[in-house]
Design an enzyme around this catalytic site. Structure first.
Site, PDB file in Angstrom:
ATOM      1  N   LYS A   1       9.598   7.730   0.982  1.00  0.00           N
ATOM      2  CA  LYS A   1       9.767   6.303   0.748  1.00  0.00           C
ATOM      3  C   LYS A   1      10.005   5.591   2.068  1.00  0.00           C
ATOM      4  CE  LYS A   1      12.203   2.787  -1.874  1.00  0.00           C
ATOM      5  NZ  LYS A   1      11.013   1.915  -1.777  1.00  0.00           N
TER       6      LYS A   1
ATOM      7  N   ASN B   1       7.079   7.315   5.984  1.00  0.00           N
ATOM      8  CA  ASN B   1       6.660   5.913   5.914  1.00  0.00           C
ATOM      9  C   ASN B   1       7.755   5.039   6.526  1.00  0.00           C
ATOM     10  OD1 ASN B   1       6.533   3.183   4.711  1.00  0.00           O
ATOM     11  ND2 ASN B   1       4.757   3.997   3.612  1.00  0.00           N
TER      12      ASN B   1
ATOM     13  N   CYS C   1       5.214  -6.517   5.224  1.00  0.00           N
ATOM     14  CA  CYS C   1       6.463  -7.251   5.344  1.00  0.00           C
ATOM     15  C   CYS C   1       6.242  -8.465   6.232  1.00  0.00           C
ATOM     16  CB  CYS C   1       7.554  -6.370   5.914  1.00  0.00           C
ATOM     17  SG  CYS C   1       7.301  -5.997   7.618  1.00  0.00           S
TER      18      CYS C   1
ATOM     19  N   ASN D   1      -1.562  -1.262  -1.262  1.00  0.00           N
ATOM     20  CA  ASN D   1      -0.189  -1.478  -1.689  1.00  0.00           C
ATOM     21  C   ASN D   1      -0.253  -2.393  -2.925  1.00  0.00           C
ATOM     22  OD1 ASN D   1       2.652  -1.724  -1.754  1.00  0.00           O
ATOM     23  ND2 ASN D   1       2.788  -1.727   0.476  1.00  0.00           N
TER      24      ASN D   1
ATOM     25  N   GLY E   1      -0.423   0.079 -10.975  1.00  0.00           N
ATOM     26  CA  GLY E   1      -0.860   0.658 -12.241  1.00  0.00           C
ATOM     27  C   GLY E   1      -2.307   0.330 -12.574  1.00  0.00           C
TER      28      GLY E   1
ATOM     29  N   GLY F   1      -4.262   3.163  -6.145  1.00  0.00           N
ATOM     30  CA  GLY F   1      -4.201   1.957  -6.967  1.00  0.00           C
ATOM     31  C   GLY F   1      -4.618   2.303  -8.384  1.00  0.00           C
ATOM     32  N   GLY F   2      -3.648   2.579  -9.233  1.00  0.00           N
ATOM     33  CA  GLY F   2      -3.938   2.825 -10.642  1.00  0.00           C
ATOM     34  C   GLY F   2      -4.578   4.167 -10.943  1.00  0.00           C
TER      35      GLY F   2
ATOM     36  N   THR G   1       2.045   4.883  -9.630  1.00  0.00           N
ATOM     37  CA  THR G   1       2.757   4.503 -10.852  1.00  0.00           C
ATOM     38  C   THR G   1       2.642   5.545 -11.963  1.00  0.00           C
ATOM     39  OG1 THR G   1       2.382   2.215 -10.225  1.00  0.00           O
ATOM     40  CG2 THR G   1       2.955   2.610 -12.528  1.00  0.00           C
TER      41      THR G   1
HETATM   42  O1  RRO Z   1      10.519  -1.470  -1.883  1.00  0.00           O
HETATM   43  C1  RRO Z   1       9.699  -2.238  -2.426  1.00  0.00           C
HETATM   44  O2  RRO Z   1      10.051  -3.172  -3.155  1.00  0.00           O
HETATM   45  C2  RRO Z   1       8.249  -2.061  -2.253  1.00  0.00           C
HETATM   46  C3  RRO Z   1       7.645  -1.709  -1.067  1.00  0.00           C
HETATM   47 BR1  RRO Z   1       8.587  -1.307   0.482  1.00  0.00          BR
HETATM   48  C4  RRO Z   1       6.220  -1.638  -0.988  1.00  0.00           C
HETATM   49  O3  RRO Z   1       5.610  -1.339   0.040  1.00  0.00           O
HETATM   50  N1  RRO Z   1       5.528  -1.899  -2.109  1.00  0.00           N
HETATM   51  C5  RRO Z   1       6.120  -2.255  -3.267  1.00  0.00           C
HETATM   52  O4  RRO Z   1       5.424  -2.495  -4.256  1.00  0.00           O
HETATM   53  N2  RRO Z   1       7.484  -2.311  -3.326  1.00  0.00           N
END
Ligand code: RRO
Length: 287
Positions: free
Chosen positions: A42, A96, A127, A188, A213, A239-240, A262
């Site tokens: 994570k 990551n 971000c 993502n 999903g 992705g899904g 997911t």
């Molecule tokens: O931690 C999150 O809320 C989050 C991250 Br870092 C990301 O890269 N993608 C996401 O869907 N949630």
């Protein structure tokens, strides 16, 4: 057998970052075989983070919206507490990381890249840049200069986790490649919002969240295909992905590896099933 950035892998299915906690799984299931050929941890940040206030999840008709907000122990906590246990996993480790400035990314990549147990580094660029407020990963030029700054900091493979929340994902992938990235991973989650039942206020404590999903599978397929036409570096497609057929489609679109996200929440053993189904699709003439 698959090879990715010089790393030999048993098969082409790995986990999406944040979607499978290997250490918790070990704790709960005891002696179990990780269904992934490499493990992606994570996202970690330089400093520890509490994450977003609850609620953090919303189930949509064909997906999941999350706003977890990066809870993690921070770099020092990761190196001290998590890395020794992750290093003992039977598969290569991809760590990551996310920074909110170039300097933060540099510090993370240098520190993580210096660890023997880390085989590759995935850069989470979804971000906001603290100066512009725009996602770092949404701007091709910004991505290129970020990678150019990071490249000399580590000899380990750098994988850029692209955001789908951009006008031109192929240009972003090309920017990452031009800056020196070894690979890209996508997609993502897509920015999304859920409302409190019967009301108009956001349900999630963090406001907006990210959709994953089955709902995003066709978008992932389109974006992987676009990126495959734009870059020569390897692609991790996600992705899904819930069936071997979904994995096969992303591989056919140009991915070298596929990540399960997911679907692992619904069924922690899903990736094992997907690997078996994927192997069967090799020998099928018509799918
Ligand atoms: O931690 C999150 O809320 C989050 C991250 Br870092 C990301 O890269 N993608 C996401 O869907 N949630």
């Amino acid at each position: 057998m698959s090879t990715f950035c010089g790393i030999a892998l048993r098969h082409p299915v790995i986990n999406a970052s944040g979607c499978f906690d290997a250490l918790a799984a070990q704790h709960v299931f005891g002696d179990f075989t990780l269904p992934f050929s490499a493990y992606v941890s994570k996202t970690i940040t330089l400093e520890p983070r509490q994450g977003n206030p609850p609620p953090r999840l919303w189930e949509s008709p064909a997906g999941l919206i999350n706003s977890i907000g990066l809870p993690n122990r921070g770099l020092a906590g990761y190196l001290e507490h998590d890395l020794p246990a992750l290093a003992a996993l039977a598969v290569p480790l991809i760590t990551n990381v996310m920074g909110s400035t170039v300097d933060e990314f540099c510090e993370l990549v240098e520190a993580v890249g210096a660890q023997d147990a880390v085989d590759a580094i995935e850069l989470n660029v979804s971000c906001p840049n603290v100066a512009t407020g725009l996602d770092i990963g949404a701007d091709p030029a910004e991505l290129e200069s970020l990678l150019a700054a990071l490249r000399p900091r580590s000899a380990k493979p750098l994988i850029v986790k692209l955001t789908p929340n951009t006008a031109d994902v192929a240009a972003c992938a090309a920017g990452a490649q031009a800056g020196g990235a070894d690979a890209v991973s996508l997609i993502n989650t897509l920015r999304a919002r859920a409302l409190v039942p019967g009301g108009s206020a956001p349900w999630l404590g963090g406001g907006n969240g990210g959709l994953s999903g089955a709902a995003i599978r066709p978008i992932a397929l389109a974006q992987v295909s676009l990126v495959a036409s734009a870059v020569q570096i390897p692609i991790i497609g996600m992705g899904g992905v819930a069936r071997g057929r979904d994995a096969r489609d992303l591989l056919d679109a140009g991915a070298t590896l596929v990540a399960v996200g997911t679907e692992s929440f619904r069924d922690p053993a899903a990736a094992g099933r997907i690997v078996c189904e994927l192997e069967r699709t090799f020998s099928q003439i018509a799918r």
